[in-house]
Scaffold this active site. Structure first.
Site, short mmCIF file in Angstrom:
data_model
loop_
_atom_site.label_atom_id
_atom_site.label_comp_id
_atom_site.label_asym_id
_atom_site.label_seq_id
_atom_site.Cartn_x
_atom_site.Cartn_y
_atom_site.Cartn_z
N CYS A 106 0.83 -1.21 0.00
CA CYS A 106 0.00 0.00 0.00
C CYS A 106 0.86 1.25 0.00
O CYS A 106 1.39 1.64 -1.03
CB CYS A 106 -0.98 -0.03 1.16
SG CYS A 106 -0.26 -0.47 2.76
N SER A 107 1.03 1.87 1.16
CA SER A 107 1.65 3.20 1.16
C SER A 107 2.43 3.48 2.44
O SER A 107 2.68 4.64 2.75
CB SER A 107 0.57 4.26 0.99
OG SER A 107 -0.36 4.15 2.06
N CYS A 108 2.80 2.44 3.20
CA CYS A 108 3.41 2.68 4.50
C CYS A 108 4.78 3.35 4.39
O CYS A 108 5.60 2.98 3.55
CB CYS A 108 3.58 1.35 5.25
SG CYS A 108 2.06 0.43 5.43
CO LIG Z 1 1.63 0.30 3.16
#
Ligand SMILES: [Co+2]
Length: 202
Positions: A106-108
């Site tokens: 995702c976008s961590c």
């Molecule tokens: Co993420």
């Protein structure tokens, strides 16, 4: 089939957010001031925090050692941590190693020290390609590295958040921490750019 009913129309995001907030409040599951508190937190999640950490590490060998041994503690020492930053690992660049961060799911990122991730970081293209052809992706992002530099890609998880410790550029001897921090950008902390002396302030 992953998405048997592909959605075609959504209300604008602001309308969705308002409706959700009203529903949660009406059901008594969202405390007063909850959203405002998170907005305040977001305001304090900026890459200048990570830049300050890098500058301190460049100027203070003991702090640098702590940062590489226990990134979470080193960040906490300067006041950064908490949600999305409960376990931070600093990755040391060397003349023969460039570290790069991705979250393939995702976008961590380590939000408290890097700030919120850039749009390209969240894109499927970056997440899928950087693990297969990092050198090419970095070149497209403006960082052309010689073949003598190995590129190591680190996949973030919900628990472990990384920050890249760039090499201190030559020509910065005697600089204040504030001036050093001014050349460390979010992209440097992700590992897709190098500190640029031309951007120095103060
Ligand atoms: Co993420």
């Amino acid at each position: 089939m992953l998405h048997p009913h592909p959605p075609t129309r959504f209300a604008p995001a602001a309308d969705q957010a308002r409706a959700l907030k009203e529903a949660l409040q009406a059901n008594g599951v969202m405390p007063e001031g909850y959203v405002e508190q998170w907005e305040d937190t977001f305001d304090h999640w900026v890459p200048e925090n990570g830049a300050r950490i890098v500058a301190r590490a460049w100027n203070d060998p003991a702090y640098r050692a702590l940062l590489l041994r226990d990134g979470t503690e080193a960040c906490r020492e300067l006041g950064y941590g908490g949600p999305e930053g409960g376990f931070i690992v600093a990755l040391e660049n060397t003349p023969v190693l460039q570290n790069v961060i991705v979250c393939t799911l995702c976008s961590c990122t380590a939000w408290p020290v890097l700030g919120l991730p850039p749009d390209w970081y969240k894109s499927f293209e970056y997440r899928s390609r950087v693990v297969r052809e990092a050198r090419q992706v970095l070149r497209e992002l403006g960082l052309a590295l010689p073949d003598s530099v190995k590129i190591q890609v680190w996949d973030t998880t919900a628990e472990t958040r990384y920050m890249v410790l760039p090499m201190r550029p030559a020509g910065t001897e005697g600089w204040s921490e504030e001036k050093l921090a001014s050349i460390v950008t979010k992209d440097c902390l992700i590992g897709v750019a190098l500190p640029d002396l031309a951007s120095a302030r103060a």
